[in-house]
Scaffold this motif. Structure first.
Motif, PDB file in Angstrom:
ATOM      1  N   HIS A 176       0.841  -1.204   0.000  1.00 47.43           N
ATOM      2  CA  HIS A 176       0.000   0.000   0.000  1.00 47.43           C
ATOM      3  C   HIS A 176       0.870   1.246   0.000  1.00 47.43           C
ATOM      4  O   HIS A 176       0.565   2.223  -0.688  1.00 47.43           O
ATOM      5  CB  HIS A 176      -0.934  -0.011   1.218  1.00 47.43           C
ATOM      6  CG  HIS A 176      -1.961  -1.099   1.153  1.00 47.43           C
ATOM      7  ND1 HIS A 176      -2.695  -1.492   2.240  1.00 47.43           N
ATOM      8  CD2 HIS A 176      -2.367  -1.885   0.128  1.00 47.43           C
ATOM      9  CE1 HIS A 176      -3.522  -2.472   1.894  1.00 47.43           C
ATOM     10  NE2 HIS A 176      -3.331  -2.725   0.614  1.00 47.43           N
ATOM     11  N   SER A 180       0.805   4.170  -2.796  1.00 48.67           N
ATOM     12  CA  SER A 180       0.564   5.571  -2.415  1.00 48.67           C
ATOM     13  C   SER A 180       1.728   6.459  -2.850  1.00 48.67           C
ATOM     14  O   SER A 180       1.541   7.594  -3.288  1.00 48.67           O
ATOM     15  CB  SER A 180       0.398   5.690  -0.904  1.00 48.67           C
ATOM     16  OG  SER A 180      -0.617   4.839  -0.465  1.00 48.67           O
ATOM     17  N   LEU A 202      -7.181   1.638   0.321  1.00 51.20           N
ATOM     18  CA  LEU A 202      -6.302   2.103  -0.746  1.00 51.20           C
ATOM     19  C   LEU A 202      -6.921   2.935  -1.867  1.00 51.20           C
ATOM     20  O   LEU A 202      -6.468   4.056  -2.125  1.00 51.20           O
ATOM     21  CB  LEU A 202      -5.524   0.920  -1.331  1.00 51.20           C
ATOM     22  CG  LEU A 202      -4.440   1.341  -2.301  1.00 51.20           C
ATOM     23  CD1 LEU A 202      -3.243   1.893  -1.553  1.00 51.20           C
ATOM     24  CD2 LEU A 202      -4.031   0.185  -3.183  1.00 51.20           C
TER      25      LEU A 202
END
Lengths: 237, 345
Positions: A176, A180, A202
């Motif tokens: 994740h 990001s 997410l």
């Protein structure tokens, strides 16, 4: 408004022989967005991702990448524009350094160079694996290498077919973090997933694949519950 | 982008040069040593005398010079055939993504041999010696077997041992057909059987030229295909994702491999296991699958065949077929590899 980097307009996807698996697919993905495709097994998420990458021609409609028709782009241009993480685990007797070199289309020549360049600080476990052979590690480690290879390819659009496969829970967090980090750099990510944590935290937007088509759904706990029950898997239009 | 090739760092390059030079030195020593041994039982001084004459331009000057000249031809062919078999094995192992692949074990060489025998049987015996037939027949036979292997591999999927087993079965069948053909017309085929049996004992300038031609096509092609080859090795999706055409790459690798295997059969008959061994030995010296690795594979193949041939003509009073010598070492190695690959699954 910033133009979409990936656009599908009324697209039908499937294998050239046979009926389309999905019809009337309309999706647009903007720079810096993470979009998740969810839906039950066998509904066509992978086929859709493969069509977005250009592995399969759309049976109808157009896939547009950064304003160009995907079908008119050459293999090298495509490789520099859109990267794909395969769900398959490669069993190749080849070193990690070479995988990074090939993925980066020649920009980098080793894992070490990737780590020295601007890259997400994740998967420390496999840093220093440059000289190791891909087929001599665990599937989770292989997965991390392939995710880092996707970073090395450094395309504006990143497609991931079930990126969580084989990852342990801390690594899921790191995945994740990687996504990001990429979206913060203006990259667009489209992933297919069955992971609750991923779905909850997410994506900027959620598309539900089912009933031979794709519909956008709000990223709410209500949608998650409907997905879990399977009954309301196809959201109300 | 892709035109900017990464420059290997000094450490890697030094290592590459070191392993290349030492492997080439081993080959050189082995070939030099090999000149002094053979069934004729010449003393070292006779060999040296013969060498002087052969190099001096009068190879037929004395019986010793003639024998030395024959040995030089034989060793020269051995080096070429070995390099060619090694490269062929590497390409076959890459194309099928199977470290157990070898043109002999999978029946590709057997197909080439059967085709040559058929050509001889169809009354074209006189033409077997002519170069175009000598190349075309084994190539056609090997391609036919390759097509069958592709169909089998499509059905089997990625099961290394099952694929090897099917290839072995195929090569047994081809060998059976070959034996039947030979038994029907021993007169016409007496030449062929000997040729396919023995290995390098029919070394000729023509044979060397045929194998060299195969290498002249395959080596530059492989060297220019390294990026697609390596991407293909990782997997279909991976290769396609970095802009490589998977089908074209696979077919190119297989076709080049078959050209090499066919020219080898044309010049020296069926020689097994060198193609299996060579890439594995080269892998012990370098981890990267690059041009250095390709050259190392060829050097290893040449060394294996020259050493094998040396044993074939020195361990007993009469000559043993080269294939027999290599099988003696190849078979246990294959068993060990199978155990290893089963464990890895």
């Amino acid at each position: 408004m910033i133009p979409a980097v990936l656009e599908l307009n009324d697209v039908a996807v499937g294998y050239t022989r046979g009926e389309p698996i999905l019809r009337n697919v309309t999706i647009s993905v903007h720079p810096g967005e993470a979009v998740a495709l969810v839906g039950r097994n066998g509904t066509g998420k992978s086929t859709l991702l493969r069509t977005m990458r250009g592995f399969l021609p759309p049976l109808d409609g157009q896939v547009m990448l950064k304003g160009h028709r995907l079908q008119s782009m050459g293999p090298q241009t495509l490789a520099a524009t859109v990267g794909f993480l395969s769900p398959a685990i490669p069993q190749a007797h080849i070193t990690v350094d070479e995988v990074i070199e090939l993925s980066s289309l020649g920009r980098l020549k080793s894992m070490q160079q990737l780590e020295a360049s601007d890259h997400p600080d994740v998967f420390a476990e496999v840093s220093g694996f440059g000289a190791r052979f891909l087929d001599e590690m665990s599937s989770g480690q292989q997965r991390k290498i392939m995710l880092l290879a996707l970073v090395a390819q450094w395309t504006d659009i990143l497609l991931m077919d079930e990126p969580e496969l084989h990852l342990d829970l801390p690594s899921l967090r790191e995945l994740h973090g990687l996504i990001s980090w990429a979206t913060a750099k203006g990259k667009s990510v489209v992933l297919s997933t069955h992971n609750l944590e991923t779905i909850r935290v997410l994506p900027d937007r959620l598309y539900v694949v089912g009933d031979k088509t794709v519909r956008e759904a709000p990223r709410t706990e209500e949608t998650v519950q409907a997905l879990l029950e399977g009954s309301g898997y196809t959201p109300r239009a | 982008m892709s035109s900017v090739l990464p420059v290997p760092d000094a450490g890697v390059r030094r290592h590459d040069v070191a392993v290349l030079v030492s492997t080439a030195t081993v080959l050189l020593v082995v070939t030099g040593f090999s000149v002094f041994f053979g069934s004729a039982g010449l003393t070292p001084s006779e060999v040296l005398h013969g060498l002087r004459l052969a190099i001096g331009g009068t190879p037929m000057g004395t019986p010793e010079a003639q024998i030395v000249m024959l040995r030089l031809l034989r060793i020269g062919l051995g080096v070429l055939v070995g390099a060619s078999l090694g490269l062929s094995g590497f390409l076959l192992q890459t194309a099928f993504r199977n470290p157990l692949a070898d043109s002999y074990l999978l029946g590709v060489s057997g197909g080439a041999q059967l085709a040559v025998t058929l050509v001889a049987l169809l009354g074209l015996a006189g033409t077997v010696a002519s170069v175009p037939v000598m190349i075309a027949a084994p190539l056609a036979g090997a391609l036919f077997v390759l097509a069958m292997l592709l169909i089998i591999s499509r059905r089997i999927g990625h099961d290394l041992l099952a694929f090897l087993l099917s290839g072995l079965a195929l090569s047994y069948m081809l060998n059976a057909l070959y034996s039947i053909l030979v038994s029907t017309r021993p007169d016409i085929l007496s030449n062929t059987i000997f040729w396919s049996w023995m290995g390098l004992n029919r070394a000729s300038g023509t044979g060397m030229a045929v194998v060299a031609a195969g290498l002249a096509i395959a080596v530059p092609a492989v060297m220019s295909l390294m990026r697609p080859l390596r991407s293909y090795l990782v997997g279909d999706d991976f290769a396609q994702n970095v802009g490589v055409n998977v089908r074209t790459t696979r077919i190119s690798l297989l076709f080049l491999s078959v050209i090499l295997a066919a020219t080898d059969v044309a010049a020296s008959g069926v020689v097994g296991f060198a193609g299996l061994f060579s890439p594995h030995l080269a892998r012990l010296l370098t981890r990267r699958t690059d041009r250095t690795f390709v050259v190392l594979t060829m050097l290893m193949g040449a060394t294996i065949v020259v050493v094998g041939d040396l044993m074939a003509r020195s361990v007993s009073a009469s000559e043993i077929p080269l294939n027999t010598v290599l099988s003696l070492f190849g078979a246990p190695y294959l068993i060990w590899l199978s155990i290893k690959s089963r464990r890895a699954v």
